[in-house]
Design an enzyme around this catalytic site. Structure first.
Site, PDB file in Angstrom:
ATOM      1  CE  LYS A 193      13.698   4.788   6.401  1.00  0.00           C
ATOM      2  NZ  LYS A 193      13.180   5.436   4.904  1.00  0.00           N
ATOM      3  N   GLY A 242       8.557   3.684   3.667  1.00  0.00           N
ATOM      4  CA  GLY A 242       9.024   2.859   2.814  1.00  0.00           C
ATOM      5  C   GLY A 242      10.781   3.281   2.562  1.00  0.00           C
TER       6      GLY A 242
END
Length: 229
Positions: free
Chosen positions: A38, A106
């Site tokens: 992340k 994303g």
């Protein structure tokens, strides 16, 4: 190494659950090192969820964290910082060197800003990652997917496949009415890998692996192959 960017049509589209389902399947069946990256997280949630689900079985990497649940450049500015894109790239390269699979989750959608002049789409293109786009299964999803696939192509991204996510329970009738797969594939010119069913126990690794199994079977040989990494 196989790397893929999991993006969504919006915040809350199902990216985190999809990454968890695919990672759970991978750990259960491939049994080789995997990581979820992340790159930027704003506010608590995703990395904490991953660590709850996987513990030490999976590398969960989050090089940049900001407290405010805002767009990354705004959240960073509140703390007197900027988003260091070079640091994100370094983190990805290190993850890729040590893992057979890297799932990059994303932030928001492909158009979400990571910096003042840099978006998630720019990251996907610069890192040369195939993109798996997930959209919530609800009324309007066809139009959302058409718009986002058009944007991805305009940005010269390697958009490879689509996934529908039941972020809330959906009946068979609703699924058929809201998200006709043939219609989506005809308009987007991309395969729909399947529907990620709503999970009541989203921290159950076995349930996540089962949910991800059909998606992996469809994706094998096309999206998550070492040759593409």
């Amino acid at each position: 190494m196989a790397g893929v960017l999991v993006s969504g049509t919006d915040t809350g589209a199902g990216k985190t659950i999809l990454c968890a389902a695919l990672a759970a399947w991978w750990l259960a069946h491939r049994r080789t090192p995997a990581a979820i990256l992340k790159p930027v997280q704003c506010g608590p949630g995703d990395r904490e969820y991953y660590r709850t689900v996987f513990g030490d079985a999976l590398s969960v990497l989050n090089p940049l964290y900001f407290e405010a649940p805002l767009a990354p450049p705004l959240a960073a500015a509140r703390e007197g910082q900027t988003v260091d894109i070079g640091l994100l790239w370094k983190s990805y390269c290190e993850a890729a060197a040590g893992h057979a699979l890297v799932l990059v989750e994303g932030v928001g959608g492909l158009g979400c800003p990571l910096g003042w002049d840099y978006t998630v789409a720019d990251l996907a293109r610069d890192w040369r990652l195939p993109v798996l786009l997930v959209a919530p299964l609800r009324l309007g999803v066809v139009g959302q997917l058409v718009a986002h696939t058009g944007f991805a192509r305009a940005q010269n991204l390697d958009l490879s496949a689509l996934v529908l996510s039941e972020i809330e329970p959906v009946s068979a009738e609703q699924r058929a009415q809201w998200a006709d797969v043939q219609l989506i594939e005809n308009l987007c010119h991309l395969p729909v890998l399947g529907v990620l069913s709503h999970l009541e126990a989203a921290t159950d690794r076995a349930a996540l692996a089962a949910a991800g199994s059909g998606l992996w079977l469809e994706a094998a040989g096309t999206l998550f192959t070492a040759e593409r990494g």
